[in-house]
Design a protein around this motif. Structure first.
Motif, PDB file in Angstrom:
ATOM      1  N   PRO A 291      31.851  32.188  35.137  1.00  0.00           N
ATOM      2  CA  PRO A 291      33.270  32.428  35.401  1.00  0.00           C
ATOM      3  C   PRO A 291      33.473  33.250  36.676  1.00  0.00           C
ATOM      4  N   ALA A 292      34.634  33.062  37.296  1.00  0.00           N
ATOM      5  CA  ALA A 292      34.923  33.697  38.576  1.00  0.00           C
ATOM      6  C   ALA A 292      36.195  34.517  38.499  1.00  0.00           C
TER       7      ALA A 292
ATOM      8  N   ARG B 287      47.428  29.996  40.556  1.00  0.00           N
ATOM      9  CA  ARG B 287      47.191  29.221  39.330  1.00  0.00           C
ATOM     10  C   ARG B 287      47.626  27.768  39.512  1.00  0.00           C
ATOM     11  N   GLU B 288      48.788  27.589  40.105  1.00  0.00           N
ATOM     12  CA  GLU B 288      49.306  26.239  40.302  1.00  0.00           C
ATOM     13  C   GLU B 288      48.381  25.414  41.204  1.00  0.00           C
TER      14      GLU B 288
ATOM     15  N   HIS C 272      43.215  31.883  33.953  1.00  0.00           N
ATOM     16  CA  HIS C 272      43.919  32.870  33.127  1.00  0.00           C
ATOM     17  C   HIS C 272      44.471  33.965  34.023  1.00  0.00           C
ATOM     18  N   LYS C 273      45.758  34.207  33.926  1.00  0.00           N
ATOM     19  CA  LYS C 273      46.397  35.297  34.667  1.00  0.00           C
ATOM     20  C   LYS C 273      46.179  36.603  33.912  1.00  0.00           C
ATOM     21  N   ILE C 274      45.546  37.565  34.575  1.00  0.00           N
ATOM     22  CA  ILE C 274      45.349  38.876  33.959  1.00  0.00           C
ATOM     23  C   ILE C 274      46.700  39.547  33.781  1.00  0.00           C
ATOM     24  N   LYS C 275      46.903  40.080  32.595  1.00  0.00           N
ATOM     25  CA  LYS C 275      48.187  40.714  32.263  1.00  0.00           C
ATOM     26  C   LYS C 275      47.984  42.226  32.144  1.00  0.00           C
ATOM     27  N   GLY C 276      48.635  42.960  33.008  1.00  0.00           N
ATOM     28  CA  GLY C 276      48.613  44.408  32.908  1.00  0.00           C
ATOM     29  C   GLY C 276      47.342  45.041  33.435  1.00  0.00           C
TER      30      GLY C 276
ATOM     31  N   ASP D 273      37.805  29.396  33.229  1.00  0.00           N
ATOM     32  CA  ASP D 273      36.861  29.308  34.345  1.00  0.00           C
ATOM     33  C   ASP D 273      37.151  30.366  35.400  1.00  0.00           C
ATOM     34  N   VAL D 274      38.440  30.562  35.681  1.00  0.00           N
ATOM     35  CA  VAL D 274      38.850  31.453  36.766  1.00  0.00           C
ATOM     36  C   VAL D 274      39.871  32.449  36.238  1.00  0.00           C
ATOM     37  N   TYR D 275      39.644  33.730  36.528  1.00  0.00           N
ATOM     38  CA  TYR D 275      40.544  34.796  36.094  1.00  0.00           C
ATOM     39  C   TYR D 275      41.251  35.359  37.332  1.00  0.00           C
ATOM     40  N   LEU D 276      42.565  35.417  37.274  1.00  0.00           N
ATOM     41  CA  LEU D 276      43.383  35.779  38.423  1.00  0.00           C
ATOM     42  C   LEU D 276      43.874  37.213  38.301  1.00  0.00           C
ATOM     43  N   PHE D 277      43.367  38.079  39.172  1.00  0.00           N
ATOM     44  CA  PHE D 277      43.735  39.495  39.192  1.00  0.00           C
ATOM     45  C   PHE D 277      44.685  39.771  40.350  1.00  0.00           C
ATOM     46  N   ARG D 278      45.578  40.711  40.142  1.00  0.00           N
ATOM     47  CA  ARG D 278      46.329  41.295  41.246  1.00  0.00           C
ATOM     48  C   ARG D 278      45.547  42.508  41.745  1.00  0.00           C
TER      49      ARG D 278
END
Length: 554
Positions: free
Chosen positions: A151-152, A165-166, A177-181, A191-196
């Protein structure tokens, strides 16, 4: 054969011991990262680069080694040389990138994008500095199709999580997956985790377990201050635990050349040495690079930086039409700060060290704000000329008071706002309104445009009603329009005044631009700036004629 100490492989590291003094001196000269005061035993990582370097050093100073350690060292050297040859082949013009599986039907990876993917997978780390609009997001998604990278984690600015994500999910079959909080929780399968960037610090304690095999930092100039910030500290831990590291930015240097050292710490912290080495070898002061072109060439020779322009990949876009106009400012607005500005100016030259720094920052904020307000009405009047001709316009500013003046002066054009005050949902709505033709006026903050896509389908004109201290901020904004999908020549209009903060800012912008351009594009001759006022002049004459004013336009 005479030997000069022993070399052993233990616990994943090379250990040199019983080194004679003259050999130790030579070792420290050739390996600057070895502390000068260290004696006795010296330790090096057991990676391909150090195997190659140590094998080279042993040609001059042989050392006693076990047979197994000799084989390990030789194997590392061979892998390094094979890897170097592989990267040289990837960078050849006739290189054919590897095929990708996992793309959505109808999607393709362009050859130059596939080349960047293969280079990053081969080297393990890469700063991708392709021009704005060449699809760095798609390049990243293509790289993550390699199972070894999953995973990345992908790290981006706050307003770009949905866009990432789009694009990943429409381009590939990867799940996201969008990281929440900022509080860690059990992550769902993806597969891919999206961090701010703003979320990294809260997750810092989860990054050192090696869960993320690859990390991509979008707009990596966000980390140009290094580990001194919380997000920088967390990003470093995330990067150190990943096997593959990709930095994305057409503008990795926002201000002075020294910023590139901080950026490289997150991708390959060995390529520029420690800060002391970098400062001694490359800088003429604490922030300016002595020979920017040499540094840029070195980064390319190390295969750590790859950059292609639109021309390089066959996208022949018309030159940016850059127009610089001098406009009048409201003398009363600037005069109102005279007394306070004078007091702050005195403190910047006569105060204590702390007072000078604080007074300098306050003076900058004060004068920039007053300058923006002083010319805001005339900026709005200039924008009105284009809006009257039904021309979509990006109007760039920085201060809330300036926005308020523009909103009041141009209210009839139902402006859309994209600044630091809107929510992500409101920003998406503003973009939709412009792209779908519900408004021709898009007021945007200077530092809110990085990564934004879609505006090029409707707009080709940007007005800088206020300036930023970084020339690359202006370049990023222009790049939002000058990209694939644009049907018109892009026009960038700078509305400057001869008073207030504009004159010194223009001077500093020139110095910073020369540093950044030489590092990012070494050897590339500066193109003559294209400037054609014909169209704007014709619009102004028509505007005046419609109001019965036949006065000639300068």
């Amino acid at each position: 054969m005479k030997t000069y100490g022993s070399l052993t492989l233990s616990n994943g590291a090379w250990h040199l011991s019983n080194i004679p003094p003259h050999v130790a001196i030579r070792l420290k000269q050739l390996f600057p990262r070895v502390p000068k005061a260290q004696t006795g035993t010296f330790q090096f990582p057991c990676d391909k680069l150090h195997c190659a370097d140590l094998a080279w050093f042993l040609q001059r100073y042989p050392m006693s080694m076990s047979h197994d350690d000799q084989l390990s060292l030789e194997d590392g050297r061979v892998q390094f040389e094979h890897n170097q040859a592989e990267m040289e082949a990837i960078l050849r013009p006739d290189y054919q990138p590897s095929a990708r599986t996992g793309l959505r039907e109808g999607q393709v990876v362009r050859p130059y994008q596939g080349q960047a993917v293969d280079l990053c997978l081969s080297r393990g780390s890469l700063l991708l500095g392709d021009d704005v609009g060449l699809g760095k997001t798609y390049t990243t998604a293509a790289m993550l199709l390699d199972p070894a990278t999953l995973p990345a984690a992908v790290v981006m600015q706050t307003h770009l999580q949905d866009q990432w994500r789009e694009k990943i999910e429409t381009f590939t079959t990867l799940t996201t997956h969008k990281i929440k909080g900022t509080k860690p929780y059990d992550l769902p399968l993806a597969d891919v985790y999206l961090f701010r960037y703003s979320q990294l610090l809260g997750w810092i304690d989860t990054f050192d377990d090696g869960f993320f095999k690859a990390v991509a930092f979008d707009e990596i100039q966000e980390l140009r201050r290094g580990e001194e910030s919380g997000k920088g500290e967390a990003a470093k831990k995330l990067a150190d635990a990943a096997q593959f590291k990709l930095g994305l930015s057409a503008t990795p240097i926002y201000n002075y050349g020294a910023e590139i050292w901080n950026v490289m710490q997150f991708l390959d912290d060995a390529v520029l040495g420690n800060w002391g080495d970098f400062q001694r070898e490359w800088l003429k002061d604490h922030r300016q690079v002595n020979d920017p072109e040499a540094l840029g060439s070195y980064l390319r020779e190390q295969n750590i930086m790859l950059r292609r322009t639109k021309r390089d990949v066959g996208q022949q876009m018309p030159p940016i039409n850059t127009i610089v106009e001098r406009i009048e400012s409201n003398d009363e607005a600037l005069a109102s700060i005279d007394d306070l500005a004078r007091q702050l100016a005195l403190k910047t030259t006569t105060g204590t060290f702390m007072e000078r720094g604080r007074a300098g920052r306050e003076l900058d904020l004060l004068v920039r704000h007053a300058t923006g307000v002083a010319k805001a009405k005339n900026v709005a009047r200039y924008a009105r000329i284009l809006l009257e001709a039904d021309m979509p316009v990006l109007l760039m500013g920085w201060h809330r008071d300036v926005y308020d003046i523009w909103l009041d002066e141009l209210a009839e054009y139902a402006p859309a706002m994209y600044t630091g005050s809107e929510t992500d949902k409101q920003k998406r709505e503003s973009v939709r309104r412009l792209v779908q033709g519900e408004t021709n006026l898009f007021i945007m903050s200077l530092r809110s445009g990085a990564g934004l896509d879609g505006l090029q389908h409707r707009c080709s004109t940007v007005i800088f009603g206020e300036l930023d201290w970084s020339p690359k901020v202006h370049e990023q904004i222009i790049g939002r329009l000058d990209r694939e999908g644009q049907q018109e020549q892009v026009t960038a209009i700078y509305l400057n005044t001869d008073e207030g903060s504009d004159p010194p800012m223009v001077e500093v912008l020139g110095v910073k631009a020369s540093q950044s351009s030489a590092i990012v594009d070494p050897g590339r001759q500066l193109a003559n700036r294209h400037s054609d006022k014909t169209r704007i002049q014709a619009l102004a004459e028509r505007f005046l004629a419609s109001r019965g004013n036949k006065k000639e336009v300068a």
